[in-house]
Write a protein that holds these residues in place. Structure first.
Motif, PDB file in Angstrom:
ATOM      1  N   SER A 249      -5.966   5.764   8.561  1.00 56.63           N
ATOM      2  CA  SER A 249      -5.952   4.298   8.592  1.00 56.63           C
ATOM      3  C   SER A 249      -7.348   3.734   8.325  1.00 56.63           C
ATOM      4  O   SER A 249      -7.923   3.041   9.153  1.00 56.63           O
ATOM      5  CB  SER A 249      -5.448   3.802   9.955  1.00 56.63           C
ATOM      6  N   PRO A 250      -7.938   4.028   7.168  1.00 57.17           N
ATOM      7  CA  PRO A 250      -9.283   3.554   6.896  1.00 57.17           C
ATOM      8  C   PRO A 250      -9.335   2.070   6.566  1.00 57.17           C
ATOM      9  O   PRO A 250     -10.398   1.493   6.514  1.00 57.17           O
ATOM     10  CB  PRO A 250      -9.725   4.401   5.696  1.00 57.17           C
ATOM     11  N   TRP A 251      -8.193   1.471   6.287  1.00 59.48           N
ATOM     12  CA  TRP A 251      -8.193   0.023   6.071  1.00 59.48           C
ATOM     13  C   TRP A 251      -6.877  -0.550   6.594  1.00 59.48           C
ATOM     14  O   TRP A 251      -5.887   0.124   6.718  1.00 59.48           O
ATOM     15  CB  TRP A 251      -8.407  -0.313   4.594  1.00 59.48           C
TER      16      TRP A 251
ATOM     17  N   PRO B 215       0.823  -1.210   0.000  1.00 58.76           N
ATOM     18  CA  PRO B 215       0.000   0.000   0.000  1.00 58.76           C
ATOM     19  C   PRO B 215       0.852   1.254   0.000  1.00 58.76           C
ATOM     20  O   PRO B 215       1.935   1.282   0.548  1.00 58.76           O
ATOM     21  CB  PRO B 215      -0.801  -0.114   1.298  1.00 58.76           C
ATOM     22  N   ARG B 216       0.315   2.305  -0.619  1.00 58.57           N
ATOM     23  CA  ARG B 216       0.969   3.610  -0.593  1.00 58.57           C
ATOM     24  C   ARG B 216       0.136   4.570   0.246  1.00 58.57           C
ATOM     25  O   ARG B 216      -1.049   4.721   0.006  1.00 58.57           O
ATOM     26  CB  ARG B 216       1.096   4.187  -2.008  1.00 58.57           C
ATOM     27  N   LYS B 217       0.772   5.193   1.188  1.00 57.49           N
ATOM     28  CA  LYS B 217       0.105   6.229   1.965  1.00 57.49           C
ATOM     29  C   LYS B 217       0.691   7.557   1.524  1.00 57.49           C
ATOM     30  O   LYS B 217       1.590   8.096   2.155  1.00 57.49           O
ATOM     31  CB  LYS B 217       0.327   6.005   3.456  1.00 57.49           C
ATOM     32  N   ILE B 218       0.215   8.090   0.447  1.00 56.88           N
ATOM     33  CA  ILE B 218       0.779   9.317  -0.095  1.00 56.88           C
ATOM     34  C   ILE B 218       0.002  10.494   0.474  1.00 56.88           C
ATOM     35  O   ILE B 218      -0.967  10.960  -0.103  1.00 56.88           O
ATOM     36  CB  ILE B 218       0.730   9.313  -1.631  1.00 56.88           C
ATOM     37  N   VAL B 219       0.385  10.918   1.659  1.00 58.57           N
ATOM     38  CA  VAL B 219      -0.323  11.988   2.332  1.00 58.57           C
ATOM     39  C   VAL B 219       0.675  13.102   2.620  1.00 58.57           C
ATOM     40  O   VAL B 219       1.428  13.039   3.583  1.00 58.57           O
ATOM     41  CB  VAL B 219      -0.971  11.497   3.641  1.00 58.57           C
TER      42      VAL B 219
ATOM     43  N   GLN C 247      -6.509   7.256  -7.255  1.00 60.57           N
ATOM     44  CA  GLN C 247      -6.579   5.798  -7.287  1.00 60.57           C
ATOM     45  C   GLN C 247      -5.976   5.189  -6.026  1.00 60.57           C
ATOM     46  O   GLN C 247      -6.506   4.209  -5.490  1.00 60.57           O
ATOM     47  CB  GLN C 247      -5.879   5.291  -8.547  1.00 60.57           C
ATOM     48  N   ASP C 248      -4.894   5.764  -5.509  1.00 64.19           N
ATOM     49  CA  ASP C 248      -4.344   5.279  -4.249  1.00 64.19           C
ATOM     50  C   ASP C 248      -5.331   5.503  -3.106  1.00 64.19           C
ATOM     51  O   ASP C 248      -5.450   4.673  -2.192  1.00 64.19           O
ATOM     52  CB  ASP C 248      -3.023   5.988  -3.947  1.00 64.19           C
ATOM     53  N   TYR C 249      -6.069   6.618  -3.159  1.00 62.29           N
ATOM     54  CA  TYR C 249      -7.101   6.865  -2.145  1.00 62.29           C
ATOM     55  C   TYR C 249      -8.180   5.784  -2.207  1.00 62.29           C
ATOM     56  O   TYR C 249      -8.654   5.291  -1.168  1.00 62.29           O
ATOM     57  CB  TYR C 249      -7.708   8.250  -2.380  1.00 62.29           C
ATOM     58  N   ILE C 250      -8.582   5.393  -3.419  1.00 59.86           N
ATOM     59  CA  ILE C 250      -9.589   4.344  -3.575  1.00 59.86           C
ATOM     60  C   ILE C 250      -9.104   3.039  -2.946  1.00 59.86           C
ATOM     61  O   ILE C 250      -9.850   2.350  -2.242  1.00 59.86           O
ATOM     62  CB  ILE C 250      -9.925   4.153  -5.069  1.00 59.86           C
ATOM     63  N   PHE C 251      -7.826   2.699  -3.176  1.00 62.66           N
ATOM     64  CA  PHE C 251      -7.277   1.481  -2.591  1.00 62.66           C
ATOM     65  C   PHE C 251      -7.200   1.574  -1.080  1.00 62.66           C
ATOM     66  O   PHE C 251      -7.385   0.577  -0.377  1.00 62.66           O
ATOM     67  CB  PHE C 251      -5.884   1.200  -3.178  1.00 62.66           C
ATOM     68  N   GLU C 252      -6.930   2.761  -0.556  1.00 63.63           N
ATOM     69  CA  GLU C 252      -6.773   2.931   0.882  1.00 63.63           C
ATOM     70  C   GLU C 252      -8.071   2.729   1.643  1.00 63.63           C
ATOM     71  O   GLU C 252      -8.067   2.197   2.751  1.00 63.63           O
ATOM     72  CB  GLU C 252      -6.201   4.314   1.187  1.00 63.63           C
ATOM     73  N   ILE C 253      -9.183   3.178   1.085  1.00 62.92           N
ATOM     74  CA  ILE C 253     -10.424   3.149   1.864  1.00 62.92           C
ATOM     75  C   ILE C 253     -11.390   2.071   1.394  1.00 62.92           C
ATOM     76  O   ILE C 253     -12.517   2.014   1.869  1.00 62.92           O
ATOM     77  CB  ILE C 253     -11.127   4.519   1.837  1.00 62.92           C
ATOM     78  N   SER C 254     -10.993   1.218   0.467  1.00 62.61           N
ATOM     79  CA  SER C 254     -11.895   0.187  -0.030  1.00 62.61           C
ATOM     80  C   SER C 254     -11.125  -1.099  -0.272  1.00 62.61           C
ATOM     81  O   SER C 254      -9.900  -1.153  -0.162  1.00 62.61           O
ATOM     82  CB  SER C 254     -12.569   0.643  -1.321  1.00 62.61           C
ATOM     83  N   THR C 255     -11.852  -2.114  -0.638  1.00 65.41           N
ATOM     84  CA  THR C 255     -11.262  -3.413  -0.965  1.00 65.41           C
ATOM     85  C   THR C 255     -11.099  -3.597  -2.464  1.00 65.41           C
ATOM     86  O   THR C 255     -10.876  -4.712  -2.928  1.00 65.41           O
ATOM     87  CB  THR C 255     -12.152  -4.536  -0.418  1.00 65.41           C
ATOM     88  N   ALA C 256     -11.200  -2.520  -3.228  1.00 64.83           N
ATOM     89  CA  ALA C 256     -11.113  -2.612  -4.685  1.00 64.83           C
ATOM     90  C   ALA C 256      -9.767  -3.192  -5.114  1.00 64.83           C
ATOM     91  O   ALA C 256      -8.724  -2.872  -4.527  1.00 64.83           O
ATOM     92  CB  ALA C 256     -11.314  -1.235  -5.311  1.00 64.83           C
TER      93      ALA C 256
ATOM     94  N   ARG D 261     -16.966   9.203  -1.079  1.00 67.46           N
ATOM     95  CA  ARG D 261     -17.231   7.775  -0.990  1.00 67.46           C
ATOM     96  C   ARG D 261     -16.742   7.054  -2.248  1.00 67.46           C
ATOM     97  O   ARG D 261     -16.650   7.643  -3.314  1.00 67.46           O
ATOM     98  CB  ARG D 261     -18.720   7.530  -0.789  1.00 67.46           C
ATOM     99  N   VAL D 262     -16.459   5.783  -2.069  1.00 68.97           N
ATOM    100  CA  VAL D 262     -15.966   4.944  -3.156  1.00 68.97           C
ATOM    101  C   VAL D 262     -16.977   3.837  -3.429  1.00 68.97           C
ATOM    102  O   VAL D 262     -17.523   3.239  -2.494  1.00 68.97           O
ATOM    103  CB  VAL D 262     -14.588   4.338  -2.809  1.00 68.97           C
TER     104      VAL D 262
END
Length: 797
Positions: free
Chosen positions: A290-292, A277-281, A335-344, A376-377
């Motif tokens: 830490s949403p996931w 995972p990338r946490k690009i913040v 797209q990294d945000y989508i991966f961070e907060i979802s299971t996509a 939301r995703v």
């Protein structure tokens, strides 16, 4: 605290990251076409050093756009589903001007650069910019730029996902390109200009150089030398490029300006979930969000290892990425945000989605801002994640219309600007589906004008939209309220020294500087929209003034009273020009100007069996022609002004020669009264709306029927009367308002159903498209005006 490295790099990265915030798409550092061809909508390609390289084109119905550079070309292209790529001109046309990122201004500082073109020739390029931030960019256009975009729809994303693996395999296995999935993009829009642009990037790495193809030449671009009064404000180096052919003569071939230089591009991008995972913040710790749960977290906890071990694990995973320090693409961040907060497992994002979410805001730290807004995703059954479009649209609506700020610049233009009585968001619905009868409701908030503090609008003719589409005016009893459509704020109330009785009709002047009103007090008044003062009092009518309209050129005003007396006035002086008293009518408001303002058509019906339309010369009031038919209910001029269409109570419609009054064509398409008739913007079609629940479009020359749009009640009551109808001035839409309080939209070229907008509680008496063709204003018998977005409906469909 763990932070993303912020080193600036190559000029194409700085340029793209700075100018993409304009919301026009991804900026190309190299707008000139690559050897693979000029960028087209439905291209699949990749971005390399600021240039777009076409790999294949998806629309097999346009063989002239096929990519032929690569051998072998990609041949097995899956057919595009119908209406997947519907290309339209957009309202993003750019005028010749400077387009700068935040902190970059056009000043009297000179930045000069000598560019080697060949062994004997060089160009001295100059730009007048100053940059007051760490990085920035500027685009200078000498020629207007045109824009096109495919209408947004989910079926295109589905098609991309179904075929993406084949395109990537072609790029990697056949063309032997070293590309990742996210390197490939699908073009869904562009902005193109002539070859006379200049691009400048500020804040590039002083050691960074980029090699760019300039036709057959390769030029190495270096930093510029700076001089001028503001040179001390520039602390970073800059690089500049100009078009490969920068001459006035080269822009014109056969008298036509060729716009093939793509300065902005809109893309759809697909990305697979990374192994780590990338946490690009930017500006926040990697563990602040830490949403996931990160991979291997369970293993670390099971081994008894704490937060510091986890931090070290993450740093080891990201070390290579962090040390790169490249400026991130907004689509990549999203797209990294989508991966961070979802299971996509796969993320699909477009520039269009991000631009809607930003609402034109200047956001420097986009990554942190995303996590603050937390859109939301949506994840489908196949693990494909995307931003929830309904959530994005709601955010956009609330950003625009919920307590919008009033700036000093606003009060300088509109001293009376206020939130009192401003447009407000109300719950409504959009019905979407393959057809109108199979449409399903989606929650939506439309903007409503007129229901604050029981402020009810008088009638449909007391609503007017300015020619530029920026202002909406409506009458409430004897007061006129003017709103700004971009944010719904009330900018003016016209009431001081005004009418003493109910206003019947209002209309903007063509330049939007004045409003004319007619009322039951027998007066017609001309108002200054900025000051709120009455400019002219048009007195002389003995009965209520039911109609008051400016001519299209703004030089004259026509008024008509309850006794059918028609008066023509000078809009400049308020002087009465002439009076016509022989046009008796039971419907005093039924007259209209021709598009060029030279003619006036006015209905006269001494009896239902003897109805005529008099075509008058606006300069003299003399009669040019007379159109005679029983029970004429409505009429419309063609765009050229040489024809008039009328609708009648017996369900028929006629097309007439405006000069002679001769009937050219009779259309018998309805079984009930024709409420409204209209010509398409190009004059190639005429539409009729009827009480029999249909809208019919025909060829105005041959009478051939093109499409019949049937309006079925959303309440299950069968067909609904259609009382209002309008063509979009720029796009391929036709809209109607019906007795059930709904507004329906179709594609007039294909007859495809687009959407049903539901919100009015009583019949819709009038519909109007805004000049850009994307928004609809509808007036209902519930005495309010609602604002609908066709673009939102397409995004949700």
């Amino acid at each position: 605290m763990y932070r993303l490295a912020r080193n600036t790099r190559a000029p194409e990265d700085v340029y793209a990251a700075s100018l993409e915030r304009l919301g026009l798409g991804y900026p190309l550092w190299c707008p000139e076409p690559d050897a693979s061809g000029e960028p087209q909508i439905a291209d699949v390609g990749l971005l390399h050093e600021g240039k777009f390289i076409r790999l294949l084109h998806l629309d097999t119905s346009a063989p002239e756009k096929k990519v032929t550079r690569f051998k072998p070309p990609f041949e097995n292209i899956a057919p595009l589903p119908p209406n997947t790529v519907m290309v339209t001109r957009t309202d993003d046309r750019l005028s010749a001007n400077h387009y700068c990122s935040h902190g970059v201004r056009s000043k009297d500082i000179r930045a000069s650069l000598t560019v080697p073109v060949d062994a004997s020739t060089s160009l001295n390029l100059q730009a007048d910019y100053t940059c007051r931030e760490a990085q920035g960019a500027a685009l200078t256009l000498q020629t207007n730029a045109d824009a096109e975009q495919t209408l947004p729809n989910k079926s295109l994303n589905s098609y991309i996902l179904q075929n993406f693996s084949a395109w990537r395999e072609y790029a990697t296995e056949v063309l032997n390109l070293d590309v990742k999935a996210e390197d490939l993009v699908v073009v869904i829009g562009w902005v193109k200009t002539a070859p006379d642009w200049t691009v400048t990037a500020f804040g590039v790495d002083k050691h960074a150089k980029t090699s760019l193809s300039l036709g057959a030449k390769i030029a190495s671009w270096v930093g510029v030398s700076l001089s001028g009064a503001f040179s001390t404000s520039i602390k970073t180096s800059s690089i500049q490029r100009r078009a490969p052919t920068h001459s006035h003569e080269s822009q014109h071939l056969d008298g036509v300006v060729h716009r093939n230089q793509c300065v902005f591009m809109k893309r759809v991008r697909v990305k697979e979930r990374p192994v780590f995972p990338r946490k690009i913040v930017a500006g926040a710790g990697y563990d602040d969000y830490s949403p996931w749960r990160r991979p291997a977290q369970d293993a670390l906890e099971a081994a008894g290892r704490g937060v510091e071990d986890e931090r070290q694990y993450a740093e080891d995973c990201w070390k290579e990425y962090i040390s790169d320090g490249r400026i991130r693409d907004r689509l990549d961040i999203t797209q990294d945000y989508i991966f961070e907060i979802s299971t996509a497992t796969v993320a699909v994002v477009s520039d269009d989605h991000v631009d809607i979410l930003l609402c034109g805001q200047h956001i420097v730290d986009f990554a942190s801002w995303l996590r603050t807004v937390q859109p939301r995703v949506e994840v489908d059954n196949h693990g494909v994640g995307s931003l929830d479009m309904g959530d994005i649209i709601r955010y956009q609506q609330e950003h625009r219309f919920t307590n919008p700020p009033i700036t000093p610049a606003d009060t300088a233009v509109w001293p009376a600007i206020s939130r009192n009585g401003a447009g407000s968001l109300k719950d409504s619905q959009i019905l979407l589906g393959p057809t109108g009868t199979k449409a399903c409701p989606v929650a939506y908030k439309s903007v409503v004008f007129g229901d604050v503090e029981q402020m009810l609008i008088n009638q449909s003719t007391s609503v007017s939209l300015s020619t530029d589409g920026k202002l909406l005016a409506a009458a409430n009893r004897n007061t006129i309220i003017i709103w700004r459509l971009e944010d719904g704020l009330t900018v003016q109330r016209l009431e001081r020294d005004g009418h003493t009785d109910t206003i019947r009709q209002i209309a903007f002047s063509p330049d939007g500087q004045h409003v004319v009103s007619g009322a039951d007090d027998t007066l017609a008044l001309v108002w200054d929209t900025k000051t709120g003062d009455v400019v002219h009092r048009l007195e002389g009518h003995e009965q209520a003034v039911y109609c008051a309209v400016f001519s299209p050129d703004g030089t004259q005003i026509a008024t008509r009273s309850r006794n059918s007396e028609l008066r023509m006035w000078s809009a400049t002086s308020g002087e009465l020009l002439y009076v016509i008293t022989d046009l008796k009518s039971t419907e005093s408001d039924n007259f209209l100007f021709s598009p060029d303002g030279s003619q006036l058509a006015a209905r006269s019906d001494t009896s239902r069996k003897d109805t005529v339309v008099a075509v008058l010369d606006c300069r003299t009031g003399g009669r040019i022609a007379t159109l005679r038919k029983q029970d004429i209910c409505c009429m419309a001029f063609s765009p050229s002004g040489n024809r008039i269409a009328t609708g009648s109570g017996d369900g028929s419609a006629c097309v007439w020669d405006a000069a002679s009054g001769k009937a050219l064509l009779e259309l018998k398409e309805h079984t009930a009264l024709v409420w409204e008739v209209a010509f398409s913007p190009d004059g190639g079609e005429v539409a009729t709306a009827s009480g029999d629940g249909t809208v019919v479009t025909c060829n105005p020359h041959t009478g051939e029927r093109r499409f019949t749009f049937r309006v079925e009640s959303v309440r299950g009551w069968g067909k609904e009367q259609v009382q209002a109808m309008a063509y979009s001035p720029r796009n391929e839409f036709i809209a109607c308002g019906a007795y059930d309080g709904c507004v329906r939209v179709w594609n007039r070229r294909t007859s495809a159903f687009v959407a049903t907008f539901s919100g009015h509680t009583r019949p819709v008496g009038r519909v109007m498209f805004t000049p850009d063709g994307w928004d609809i204003l509808s007036y209902g018998n519930d005495d309010v005006v609602r604002l609908w977005s066709v673009r939102d409906a397409l995004r949700l469909s």
